[in-house]
Design a protein around this motif. Sequence first.
Motif, PDB file in Angstrom:
ATOM      1  N   VAL A  16      35.753  24.959   1.877  1.00  0.00           N
ATOM      2  CA  VAL A  16      37.261  24.490   1.561  1.00  0.00           C
ATOM      3  C   VAL A  16      37.571  24.451   0.034  1.00  0.00           C
ATOM      4  CG1 VAL A  16      38.927  22.245   1.792  1.00  0.00           C
ATOM      5  CG2 VAL A  16      37.295  23.246   3.728  1.00  0.00           C
ATOM      6  N   LEU A  30      37.929  28.081  -1.163  1.00  0.00           N
ATOM      7  CA  LEU A  30      39.341  28.416  -0.626  1.00  0.00           C
ATOM      8  C   LEU A  30      40.327  27.994  -1.737  1.00  0.00           C
ATOM      9  CD1 LEU A  30      40.793  30.543   1.302  1.00  0.00           C
ATOM     10  CD2 LEU A  30      41.154  28.445   2.660  1.00  0.00           C
ATOM     11  N   ALA A  81      48.428  35.180   0.015  1.00  0.00           N
ATOM     12  CA  ALA A  81      48.949  33.985   0.683  1.00  0.00           C
ATOM     13  C   ALA A  81      48.551  33.915   2.257  1.00  0.00           C
ATOM     14  CB  ALA A  81      50.484  33.856   0.489  1.00  0.00           C
ATOM     15  N   ALA A 116      37.966  25.421  13.358  1.00  0.00           N
ATOM     16  CA  ALA A 116      36.607  25.781  13.543  1.00  0.00           C
ATOM     17  C   ALA A 116      35.901  24.902  14.749  1.00  0.00           C
ATOM     18  CB  ALA A 116      35.694  25.736  12.431  1.00  0.00           C
ATOM     19  N   ILE A 146      44.935  33.414   2.572  1.00  0.00           N
ATOM     20  CA  ILE A 146      44.557  31.903   2.275  1.00  0.00           C
ATOM     21  C   ILE A 146      45.007  31.336   3.515  1.00  0.00           C
ATOM     22  CG2 ILE A 146      45.299  30.025   1.213  1.00  0.00           C
ATOM     23  CD1 ILE A 146      45.387  31.632  -1.255  1.00  0.00           C
ATOM     24  N   SER A 205      42.873  29.991  -4.140  1.00  0.00           N
ATOM     25  CA  SER A 205      44.477  29.603  -3.926  1.00  0.00           C
ATOM     26  C   SER A 205      45.104  29.197  -5.352  1.00  0.00           C
ATOM     27  CB  SER A 205      44.771  28.635  -2.792  1.00  0.00           C
ATOM     28  OG  SER A 205      45.899  28.430  -2.789  1.00  0.00           O
ATOM     29  N   LEU A 252      45.325  32.441  -7.329  1.00  0.00           N
ATOM     30  CA  LEU A 252      46.406  33.359  -7.113  1.00  0.00           C
ATOM     31  C   LEU A 252      47.505  33.191  -7.436  1.00  0.00           C
ATOM     32  CD1 LEU A 252      46.843  35.890  -5.315  1.00  0.00           C
ATOM     33  CD2 LEU A 252      47.083  34.437  -3.362  1.00  0.00           C
ATOM     34  N   GLN A 301      41.048  29.295   9.820  1.00  0.00           N
ATOM     35  CA  GLN A 301      39.509  29.369  10.308  1.00  0.00           C
ATOM     36  C   GLN A 301      39.114  28.227  10.053  1.00  0.00           C
ATOM     37  OE1 GLN A 301      38.519  33.272   8.728  1.00  0.00           O
ATOM     38  NE2 GLN A 301      36.665  33.004   9.332  1.00  0.00           N
ATOM     39  N   LEU A 302      38.951  27.641   8.899  1.00  0.00           N
ATOM     40  CA  LEU A 302      38.142  26.350   8.708  1.00  0.00           C
ATOM     41  C   LEU A 302      38.722  24.986   9.518  1.00  0.00           C
ATOM     42  CD1 LEU A 302      38.022  26.643   4.710  1.00  0.00           C
ATOM     43  CD2 LEU A 302      36.091  26.781   6.284  1.00  0.00           C
ATOM     44  N   ASN A 303      40.085  25.144   9.733  1.00  0.00           N
ATOM     45  CA  ASN A 303      40.562  23.821  10.376  1.00  0.00           C
ATOM     46  C   ASN A 303      40.169  23.959  11.895  1.00  0.00           C
ATOM     47  OD1 ASN A 303      41.212  22.804   7.879  1.00  0.00           O
ATOM     48  ND2 ASN A 303      43.572  23.502   8.071  1.00  0.00           N
ATOM     49  N   CYS A 310      42.404  32.013   6.447  1.00  0.00           N
ATOM     50  CA  CYS A 310      41.145  31.203   6.088  1.00  0.00           C
ATOM     51  C   CYS A 310      41.325  29.693   6.361  1.00  0.00           C
ATOM     52  CB  CYS A 310      40.548  31.477   4.595  1.00  0.00           C
ATOM     53  SG  CYS A 310      40.164  33.224   4.363  1.00  0.00           S
ATOM     54  N   THR A 311      42.475  29.207   5.815  1.00  0.00           N
ATOM     55  CA  THR A 311      42.580  27.721   5.995  1.00  0.00           C
ATOM     56  C   THR A 311      42.543  27.462   7.571  1.00  0.00           C
ATOM     57  OG1 THR A 311      43.942  27.758   4.064  1.00  0.00           O
ATOM     58  CG2 THR A 311      43.790  25.776   5.532  1.00  0.00           C
ATOM     59  N   PHE A 348      35.542  35.359   6.653  1.00  0.00           N
ATOM     60  CA  PHE A 348      35.888  34.566   5.604  1.00  0.00           C
ATOM     61  C   PHE A 348      35.490  34.996   4.230  1.00  0.00           C
ATOM     62  CE2 PHE A 348      35.468  30.716   2.912  1.00  0.00           C
ATOM     63  CZ  PHE A 348      36.462  30.095   3.222  1.00  0.00           C
ATOM     64  N   ARG A 372      30.709  23.709   5.137  1.00  0.00           N
ATOM     65  CA  ARG A 372      32.318  23.918   5.262  1.00  0.00           C
ATOM     66  C   ARG A 372      33.068  23.169   4.204  1.00  0.00           C
ATOM     67  NH1 ARG A 372      36.441  20.826   7.080  1.00  0.00           N
ATOM     68  NH2 ARG A 372      38.124  21.659   7.807  1.00  0.00           N
ATOM     69  N   ASN A 396      27.473  32.969   3.376  1.00  0.00           N
ATOM     70  CA  ASN A 396      28.153  32.337   4.291  1.00  0.00           C
ATOM     71  C   ASN A 396      28.281  33.254   5.520  1.00  0.00           C
ATOM     72  OD1 ASN A 396      29.926  30.834   5.725  1.00  0.00           O
ATOM     73  ND2 ASN A 396      31.779  31.688   4.497  1.00  0.00           N
ATOM     74  N   PRO A 435      31.285  24.403  11.382  1.00  0.00           N
ATOM     75  CA  PRO A 435      31.559  24.877  12.887  1.00  0.00           C
ATOM     76  C   PRO A 435      32.146  26.072  12.743  1.00  0.00           C
ATOM     77  CG  PRO A 435      32.980  23.172  12.107  1.00  0.00           C
ATOM     78  CD  PRO A 435      31.821  23.150  10.952  1.00  0.00           C
ATOM     79  N   THR A 436      32.538  26.733  11.673  1.00  0.00           N
ATOM     80  CA  THR A 436      33.224  27.996  11.701  1.00  0.00           C
ATOM     81  C   THR A 436      32.048  29.148  12.228  1.00  0.00           C
ATOM     82  OG1 THR A 436      32.910  28.749   9.574  1.00  0.00           O
ATOM     83  CG2 THR A 436      34.691  27.635  10.166  1.00  0.00           C
ATOM     84  N   VAL A 437      30.978  28.951  12.214  1.00  0.00           N
ATOM     85  CA  VAL A 437      29.762  30.032  12.482  1.00  0.00           C
ATOM     86  C   VAL A 437      29.758  30.034  13.697  1.00  0.00           C
ATOM     87  CG1 VAL A 437      27.198  30.168  12.358  1.00  0.00           C
ATOM     88  CG2 VAL A 437      28.550  29.323  10.327  1.00  0.00           C
TER      89      VAL A 437
END
Lengths: 66, 405
Positions: free
Chosen positions: B270, B273, A35, A48, A38, B277, B280, A44-46, A41-42, A3, B266, B137, B164-166
């Motif tokens: 979010v 990120l 893109a 998890a 992102i 985004s 970008l 990955q977060l969702n 990563c999204t 991440f 987490r 992180n 929980p990504t860890v």
Amino acid sequence: MTFEQALTRLDEITALLSNGSTSLEQSLALYAEGASLIESCTQQLNDAKTKIEKLFPEKEGPSDAI
Amino acid sequence: MRMPVLKVSQLNRYVKSQLEGDPRLKEVYVAGEIGTLTANQRSGHLYFTLRDDMSAIKAVMFAGNAMQLKFMPQSGLAVVARGAATLYERDGAFQLMVSELMLDGAGAQGFAFEKQKQLLAAKGYFDAHKKRAIPYNPATVGVVTSDSGAALHDIISVITRKNPTVQLLLAPAVVQGPEAPASIASAIAALNRDGRSEVLIVGRGGGSAEDLWAFNAEAVVRAVAESRIPTISAVGHETDIALCDLAADLRAATPTAAAELAVADRAQLVERLAQRSNMLKNAIAHQLVLKERLLLEKKSAEPLKNPRFFINKNRQRLNNLIESMYNLSQSEIANRFEPVARRAALLDSLSPLRVLARGYCIAAKDGRPVISAEDLHKGDIITLRLHEGGAAAVIQSIAAEGEKL
């Protein structure tokens, strides 16, 4: 890519796009790369769910997932 | 021979200097029980005796040190005093100048702890400049603790909730008893060999001082100090300090706190990120605006804005060329025609028609010139061609050659 590595790359991409020295084709390719970072990563977060794995320091054998 | 006779003050000064010259007496740890104790209300100094079953010694603790005490010294308490053995010159009193006082039990532990701490500090395990930052992180966290203890449960539940990504890598260890130091050290080494963890949590839940003692062991302290992976130490409760804590890159009060410190929230990820985004999107939008502006600039340049301008310009040039070619051809033609014109003029001057201008005329009958009167008859119609115009005439009379009309 972790991440944090993904965020670092995103920062690079944004910096490149912001200084305006890239061609249109390069810019679009960079944007597409950003893109997709992102997106992953999204995901990955969702998606998890903490993964727990056990190492056995005593034996030098393979580790077990629990 | 007589021995030299000393004054009392000379003797006292000599003994004092002897005592103070001995490095072993500069810092001693003395265990004993507090006997009589007086606190000077005005100065804050403490005066007491320290004794065991055979001997006693006078002790003084100056206010600066006495203020640091975490308990009320009182007669009958078993303590360990750290201080220097010296002589109070005025009274010739041998005494202990106490800089630190610890309760025994805890005191004995504290004494051993202090000794161990000095020993390990001298080996550089606690050097501040060796401390590394804990990554913000980490994707993977290594945990060294008992796999049956509450600490593990706490760590897993905090990390599962917070992020929980860890991924967790557990290296179970025996955390108390004689095998504990080697077990903890080898678990730390195993995680270092594995190499995936970005941060380690080393610790255990609360327990007695004896239970926690393994975390003061040199094997553990060295393993933590030498870990290539930054380490958070979490031994026992808030108030427990282990040498392992001093060697670690970060000390957490409890295993739960260690888990909190180890991983990023987490929700924050979010947010970060989302921020990236937006940045970008803004960057590409900005970039597209720039490119569009550039395109507009090119478009508004003269030739593209008004293409007729060039056409007209070139048409003009073409016309000029045509005209000059024409002029050139005219004069060329004139040049070529000049000799012809000259000849034409000459020819013209010789033309019989020129004669007509002098009053002659040409008579013709049936389109042929009349050369002789013999060709004519009375009543014939002939045409006369004059210099200017012509006429038709009827023959009235004819005269032959040499005759008069």
